[in-house]
Design an enzyme around this catalytic site. Structure first.
Site, PDB file in Angstrom:
ATOM      1  N   SER A  20      -5.816  -9.089   9.448  1.00  0.00           N
ATOM      2  CA  SER A  20      -5.861  -9.847  10.712  1.00  0.00           C
ATOM      3  C   SER A  20      -6.126  -8.922  11.902  1.00  0.00           C
ATOM      4  CB  SER A  20      -4.584 -10.665  10.920  1.00  0.00           C
ATOM      5  OG  SER A  20      -3.473  -9.821  11.088  1.00  0.00           O
ATOM      6  N   ASN A  21      -5.650  -7.690  11.832  1.00  0.00           N
ATOM      7  CA  ASN A  21      -5.968  -6.734  12.913  1.00  0.00           C
ATOM      8  C   ASN A  21      -7.446  -6.357  12.882  1.00  0.00           C
ATOM      9  OD1 ASN A  21      -3.520  -5.782  14.562  1.00  0.00           O
ATOM     10  ND2 ASN A  21      -2.725  -5.914  12.470  1.00  0.00           N
ATOM     11  N   MET A  97      -1.524   0.777   3.518  1.00  0.00           N
ATOM     12  CA  MET A  97      -0.177   1.021   2.987  1.00  0.00           C
ATOM     13  C   MET A  97      -0.081   2.291   2.145  1.00  0.00           C
ATOM     14  SD  MET A  97       1.321  -1.442   4.415  1.00  0.00           S
ATOM     15  CE  MET A  97       2.911  -1.601   3.643  1.00  0.00           C
ATOM     16  N   ILE A  99       0.612   6.579   2.400  1.00  0.00           N
ATOM     17  CA  ILE A  99       1.015   7.697   3.264  1.00  0.00           C
ATOM     18  C   ILE A  99       0.005   8.817   3.051  1.00  0.00           C
ATOM     19  CG2 ILE A  99       2.822   9.381   3.750  1.00  0.00           C
ATOM     20  CD1 ILE A  99       4.832   7.244   2.743  1.00  0.00           C
ATOM     21  N   ASN A 114      -2.785   4.444  14.270  1.00  0.00           N
ATOM     22  CA  ASN A 114      -2.120   3.473  13.406  1.00  0.00           C
ATOM     23  C   ASN A 114      -1.438   2.414  14.267  1.00  0.00           C
ATOM     24  OD1 ASN A 114      -0.929   2.470  10.921  1.00  0.00           O
ATOM     25  ND2 ASN A 114       1.002   3.419  11.546  1.00  0.00           N
ATOM     26  N   HIS A 116       1.828  -0.094  14.217  1.00  0.00           N
ATOM     27  CA  HIS A 116       3.091  -0.209  13.488  1.00  0.00           C
ATOM     28  C   HIS A 116       3.956  -1.306  14.120  1.00  0.00           C
ATOM     29  CE1 HIS A 116       6.405   1.117  10.964  1.00  0.00           C
ATOM     30  NE2 HIS A 116       7.188   0.962  12.012  1.00  0.00           N
ATOM     31  N   THR A 148       0.133  11.758  12.757  1.00  0.00           N
ATOM     32  CA  THR A 148       0.413  13.165  12.454  1.00  0.00           C
ATOM     33  C   THR A 148       1.072  13.192  11.073  1.00  0.00           C
ATOM     34  OG1 THR A 148       2.574  13.053  13.493  1.00  0.00           O
ATOM     35  CG2 THR A 148       0.760  13.814  14.888  1.00  0.00           C
ATOM     36  N   ASP A 152       4.788   7.611  10.718  1.00  0.00           N
ATOM     37  CA  ASP A 152       5.071   6.748  11.882  1.00  0.00           C
ATOM     38  C   ASP A 152       5.731   7.501  13.039  1.00  0.00           C
ATOM     39  OD1 ASP A 152       4.082   4.566  10.479  1.00  0.00           O
ATOM     40  OD2 ASP A 152       6.031   4.045   9.652  1.00  0.00           O
ATOM     41  N   GLN A 178       2.675 -10.017  15.512  1.00  0.00           N
ATOM     42  CA  GLN A 178       1.267  -9.901  15.103  1.00  0.00           C
ATOM     43  C   GLN A 178       0.326 -10.321  16.221  1.00  0.00           C
ATOM     44  OE1 GLN A 178      -0.364 -10.799  11.261  1.00  0.00           O
ATOM     45  NE2 GLN A 178       0.127  -8.634  11.056  1.00  0.00           N
ATOM     46  N   GLU A 181      -0.019  -7.388  18.298  1.00  0.00           N
ATOM     47  CA  GLU A 181      -0.848  -6.369  17.650  1.00  0.00           C
ATOM     48  C   GLU A 181      -2.333  -6.674  17.889  1.00  0.00           C
ATOM     49  OE1 GLU A 181       0.115  -6.262  13.503  1.00  0.00           O
ATOM     50  OE2 GLU A 181       1.876  -5.003  13.833  1.00  0.00           O
TER      51      GLU A 181
HETATM   52  C1  GRF Z   1       0.466  -5.161  10.571  1.00  0.00           C
HETATM   53  O1  GRF Z   1       1.550  -5.945  10.907  1.00  0.00           O
HETATM   54  C2  GRF Z   1       0.689  -3.715  10.921  1.00  0.00           C
HETATM   55  O2  GRF Z   1       1.612  -3.539  11.926  1.00  0.00           O
HETATM   56  C3  GRF Z   1       1.232  -3.133   9.644  1.00  0.00           C
HETATM   57  O3  GRF Z   1       0.590  -3.840   8.623  1.00  0.00           O
HETATM   58  C4  GRF Z   1       0.251  -5.144   9.068  1.00  0.00           C
HETATM   59  C5  GRF Z   1      -1.166  -5.419   8.709  1.00  0.00           C
HETATM   60  O4  GRF Z   1      -1.532  -6.738   8.954  1.00  0.00           O
HETATM   61  N1  GRF Z   1       0.973  -1.716   9.635  1.00  0.00           N
HETATM   62  P1  GRF Z   1      -3.055  -7.197   8.802  1.00  0.00           P
HETATM   63  O5  GRF Z   1      -3.506  -6.753   7.428  1.00  0.00           O
HETATM   64  O6  GRF Z   1      -3.849  -6.555   9.889  1.00  0.00           O
HETATM   65  O7  GRF Z   1      -3.012  -8.692   8.911  1.00  0.00           O
END
Ligand code: GRF
Length: 226
Positions: A20-21, A97, A99, A114, A116, A148, A152, A178, A181
């Site tokens: 979604s981002n 997801m 590291i 990133n 978060h 870095t 987070d 969200q 975001e």
């Molecule tokens: C977001 O809430 C972000 O903060 C976290 O993972 C989620 C990803 O959501 N790191 P999407 O895949 O962008 O919907």
């Protein structure tokens, strides 16, 4: 609105899920509010819905799954080669997801951000919304930061803050977070595109001034109305 005169910022976006981002960034580019081009989307999950979103937007995609590599080292070596081949200006982790190992983070220092779902440094890692409810926090928010080697914990660029409503449930908190975001991340990317934002030795420079520990702060009202 941003003046779209200089060459577009070249973005590479890493995802693992819904995307979604990613969609929010695509929408801003399509609306010509963000002078950027997404050169590639890389996912570590073959069934990530974000891959469908990218394909619909005509963006090139790559799937890089951990199970196709004998170990973590070779997996991340392959990822690093992909990142290098892309020749982009900014790498955006939008729900990725994994590291990242220190050698990738160090190589792209200052060129990797990133998003978060917490007011860092509070609640690094997963399940941030549940932790807010468990702690009876009265406010929550989301953060965009440089990456870095500490998970987070890189320098903060911006945060969006909102008040937790009495009796508010997990779903409501998540959806408000969200929504923020989706406003904050494209906004930060726009600052890079407009050359307003730089990274210098673990600090963030915005409009030639060094930002404080928490970066630029926005309220829910400021981001959702504008
Ligand atoms: C977001 O809430 C972000 O903060 C976290 O993972 C989620 C990803 O959501 N790191 P999407 O895949 O962008 O919907």
């Amino acid at each position: 609105m941003t003046e779209l005169s200089s060459s577009p910022l070249r973005l590479l976006i890493l995802i693992s899920g819904n995307g979604s981002n990613l969609q929010a960034i695509v929408n801003e580019i399509l609306a010509k509010k963000l002078n950027a081009v997404i050169t590639k989307v890389i996912s570590d999950q073959s069934d990530a819905f974000g891959l469908t979103r990218a394909a619909r937007a005509g963006i090139s995609t790559e799937i890089l799954t951990r199970k196709n590599y004998p170990d973590r080292k070779t997996f991340f070596q392959a990822l690093k080669e992909m990142l290098l081949a892309c020749d982009c200006d900014l790498i955006v982790l939008a729900g990725f997801m994994q590291i990242l190992p220190a050698d990738i983070v160090n190589h792209f220092e200052g060129k990797m951000i990133n998003i978060h779902p917490s007011l860092l440094p509070k609640y690094r890692g997963l399940h941030t919304y549940q932790q807010v409810l468990d702690a009876n926090d009265t406010q929550h928010g989301v953060s965009v930061h440089f990456i870095t080697a500490d998970l987070d914990a890189g320098p903060l660029i911006a945060q969006a803050v909102f008040a937790v409503r009495p009796g508010e449930d997990l779903l409501s908190l998540q959806s408000r977070g969200q929504a923020l975001e989706h406003r904050l991340l494209p906004k930060v990317i726009g600052w890079f595109a407009d050359k307003r934002l730089q990274y210098q030795q673990n600090t963030v420079i915005f409009d030639q001034k060094t930002l404080g520990t928490f970066g630029l702060q926005f309220s829910e009202a400021e981001l959702i109305k504008n």
